[in-house]
Design a protein around this motif. Structure first.
Motif, mmCIF file in Angstrom:
data_model
loop_
_atom_site.group_PDB
_atom_site.id
_atom_site.type_symbol
_atom_site.label_atom_id
_atom_site.label_comp_id
_atom_site.label_asym_id
_atom_site.label_seq_id
_atom_site.Cartn_x
_atom_site.Cartn_y
_atom_site.Cartn_z
ATOM 1 N N HIS A 125 34.201 50.422 29.792
ATOM 2 C CA HIS A 125 35.729 50.623 30.887
ATOM 3 C C HIS A 125 35.229 50.609 32.220
ATOM 4 N N GLU A 126 36.511 50.414 32.733
ATOM 5 C CA GLU A 126 36.102 50.765 34.473
ATOM 6 C C GLU A 126 37.207 50.640 34.881
ATOM 7 N N ARG A 127 37.861 51.853 35.694
ATOM 8 C CA ARG A 127 38.278 51.983 36.400
ATOM 9 C C ARG A 127 38.100 51.220 37.925
ATOM 10 N N VAL A 128 38.767 51.228 38.686
ATOM 11 C CA VAL A 128 38.767 50.921 39.944
ATOM 12 C C VAL A 128 40.280 51.124 40.567
ATOM 13 N N GLU A 129 39.369 51.993 42.120
ATOM 14 C CA GLU A 129 40.676 52.681 42.730
ATOM 15 C C GLU A 129 40.120 52.768 44.109
ATOM 16 N N LEU A 130 41.305 51.624 44.745
ATOM 17 C CA LEU A 130 41.896 51.891 46.173
ATOM 18 C C LEU A 130 42.116 52.835 47.132
ATOM 19 N N VAL A 131 42.600 52.770 47.578
ATOM 20 C CA VAL A 131 42.592 54.098 49.303
ATOM 21 C C VAL A 131 42.657 53.340 50.229
ATOM 22 N N SER A 132 44.022 53.317 50.880
ATOM 23 C CA SER A 132 43.952 52.458 52.850
ATOM 24 C C SER A 132 43.816 54.408 53.608
ATOM 25 N N PHE A 133 43.081 54.343 54.851
ATOM 26 C CA PHE A 133 42.910 55.297 55.774
ATOM 27 C C PHE A 133 43.913 54.762 57.341
ATOM 28 N N ARG A 134 44.261 53.724 56.935
ATOM 29 C CA ARG A 134 45.438 52.931 58.452
ATOM 30 C C ARG A 134 46.167 53.768 58.386
ATOM 31 N N LEU A 135 46.534 53.750 59.542
ATOM 32 C CA LEU A 135 48.560 54.353 59.576
ATOM 33 C C LEU A 135 49.654 53.868 59.325
ATOM 34 N N GLU A 136 48.617 52.720 59.224
ATOM 35 C CA GLU A 136 50.032 52.350 58.664
ATOM 36 C C GLU A 136 49.647 50.635 57.930
ATOM 37 N N PRO A 137 50.818 49.712 57.216
ATOM 38 C CA PRO A 137 50.216 48.933 55.985
ATOM 39 C C PRO A 137 49.437 48.131 55.932
ATOM 40 N N VAL A 138 48.818 47.964 55.075
ATOM 41 C CA VAL A 138 47.518 46.847 55.121
ATOM 42 C C VAL A 138 47.511 46.008 53.939
ATOM 43 N N ARG A 139 47.387 44.804 54.465
ATOM 44 C CA ARG A 139 46.913 43.810 53.065
ATOM 45 C C ARG A 139 45.786 43.200 52.551
ATOM 46 N N VAL A 140 45.858 43.677 51.216
ATOM 47 C CA VAL A 140 44.250 43.243 51.432
ATOM 48 C C VAL A 140 44.141 42.529 49.579
ATOM 49 N N GLU A 141 43.186 41.284 49.605
ATOM 50 C CA GLU A 141 43.160 40.628 48.172
ATOM 51 C C GLU A 141 42.061 41.586 47.969
ATOM 52 N N LEU A 142 42.105 41.906 46.920
ATOM 53 C CA LEU A 142 40.939 42.327 45.525
ATOM 54 C C LEU A 142 40.637 41.335 44.665
ATOM 55 N N ARG A 143 39.141 40.808 44.391
ATOM 56 C CA ARG A 143 38.946 40.182 43.059
ATOM 57 C C ARG A 143 37.692 40.346 42.688
ATOM 58 N N LEU A 144 38.273 40.047 41.428
ATOM 59 C CA LEU A 144 36.601 40.272 40.606
ATOM 60 C C LEU A 144 37.009 39.121 39.292
ATOM 61 N N ALA A 145 35.095 38.942 40.732
ATOM 62 C CA ALA A 145 34.483 37.671 39.612
ATOM 63 C C ALA A 145 33.976 37.669 38.502
ATOM 64 N N VAL A 146 33.798 36.994 37.957
ATOM 65 C CA VAL A 146 33.263 37.676 35.625
ATOM 66 C C VAL A 146 32.579 35.696 35.477
ATOM 67 N N ALA A 147 31.902 36.592 34.802
ATOM 68 C CA ALA A 147 31.195 35.400 34.011
ATOM 69 C C ALA A 147 30.441 35.359 32.740
ATOM 70 N N ALA A 148 30.388 34.457 32.102
ATOM 71 C CA ALA A 148 29.697 35.497 30.504
ATOM 72 C C ALA A 148 29.103 33.933 30.109
ATOM 73 N N ASP A 149 27.776 34.237 29.640
ATOM 74 C CA ASP A 149 27.237 33.565 29.202
ATOM 75 C C ASP A 149 26.711 33.601 28.254
ATOM 76 N N PHE A 150 26.829 34.781 26.876
ATOM 77 C CA PHE A 150 26.481 34.907 26.140
ATOM 78 C C PHE A 150 25.063 34.471 25.796
ATOM 79 N N ALA A 151 23.954 34.822 26.214
ATOM 80 C CA ALA A 151 22.450 35.053 26.553
ATOM 81 C C ALA A 151 21.885 35.594 25.708
#
Length: 313
Positions: A125-151
């Motif tokens: 389980h993982e929780r990801v929390e994100l907050v901006s400290f800018r005074l104006e709205p900001v656009r962000v791309e959040l990407r989680l790259a996942v891989a599974a090799d079953f080694a």
């Protein structure tokens, strides 16, 4: 004599394996750095670098019953890696990471505060929390790259056989889930990554959220990698899973637990005083520990919990 369990390295127990299938130990395996962290519970553990990432090709990942279910788990913002402010284990089965952004196009350094809170028990389980400290709205791309090799665990320390041709994908069209499946001989395994908030799109095996954050507006997502069917947690003593009490609300541990389709969430929030982003984030790291216990429940003294026993069958 009990039957030998099939594994990725030996999917057909009892049959001879060709010499070419066994690799020599790697002389210099990719390292996760001197500040890497591991969390474990029974036969399940996750090993990552100090930022909480598992770079593809490294010795890290999510392993359960000697099979690596996750071989890549990397979080980026606007295409850039995050900077570490604080990371530590909370208990043997849980850890926290406090991060911020470097200078990126259109995004000054320390604009964002990002926290990762994770634990292993009935999966990962993982929780990801994100907050901006800018005074104006900001656009962000959040990407989680996942891989599974079953080694197999022993392959991870030597040479991992390429199973890409035997791994199938069935990712959800609505961005709510990634699904990897593997079968060879008598061995089969599945890795699912469930999201409490569906990604806006999936590119390959990457989950991508397109966000617009207002000043000090917090956004969060809960991620859950459940154990494959039939791979439930067990121990020699017959104790239940360390997270078995999370099936419903608990009064012994703080946090107001509630269960969703694929993940468990709590209601705790940021509790840092105002100030510069860097100062605020460091304070968050020190105050988060006491409040994060709700998400990481049950603590060792909670009903249904049991001490760690790595390698327990």
């Amino acid at each position: 004599m009990s039957a030998v369990r099939a594994t990725p390295a030996d999917p057909t127990p009892g049959l001879l394996v060709a010499d070419g299938d066994s690799g020599d130990q790697r002389a210099i395996p990719p390292e996760l750095g001197p500040n890497s962290l591991a969390v474990l519970s029974g036969p399940t553990f996750l090993y990552s670098n100090a930022c909480g990432d598992v770079p593809t090709g490294s010795i890290g990942g999510l392993v359960h019953l000697d099979t690596r279910l996750i071989s890549g788990w990397s979080l980026t913002v606007n295409g850039g890696e995050l900077l570490l402010l604080r990371a530590e284990t909370i208990d043997h089965y849980s850890a926290q990471y406090v991060l911020t952004n470097p200078e990126l196009p259109g995004l000054p350094p320390n604009t964002l505060g990002l926290r990762r809170l994770r634990y292993v028990g009935d999966g990962f389980h993982e929780r990801v929390e994100l907050v901006s400290f800018r005074l104006e709205p900001v656009r962000v791309e959040l990407r989680l790259a996942v891989a599974a090799d079953f080694a197999d665990l022993f392959e991870v320390k030597s040479r991992v056989r390429d199973r890409s041709a035997e791994i199938t994908r069935d990712h959800a069209a609505d961005g709510s889930e990634l699904c990897f499946s593997y079968r060879r001989g008598d061995f089969s395994a599945e890795t699912r990554v469930c999201c409490s908030k569906p990604a806006d799109r999936i590119e390959g095996d990457d989950l991508i959220w397109e966000l617009e954050l207002g000043p000090r507006v917090e956004w969060q997502v809960d991620l859950h990698v459940p154990l494959p069917p039939g791979w439930g947690w067990s121990s020699r003593s017959g104790a239940t899973s360390p997270t078995s009490s999370m099936a419903g609300p608990t009064t012994r541990c703080a946090g107001g637990l509630r269960t969703g389709r694929c993940c468990t969430a709590t209601t705790w929030r940021w509790s840092a005083p105002c100030g510069s982003p860097a100062t605020t984030l460091r304070h968050c790291g020190s105050t988060w520990r006491s409040r994060a216990s709700g998400f990481c429940c049950p603590a060792p003294d909670c009903p249904g919990s049991s001490p760690s026993s790595a390698g327990t069958p």
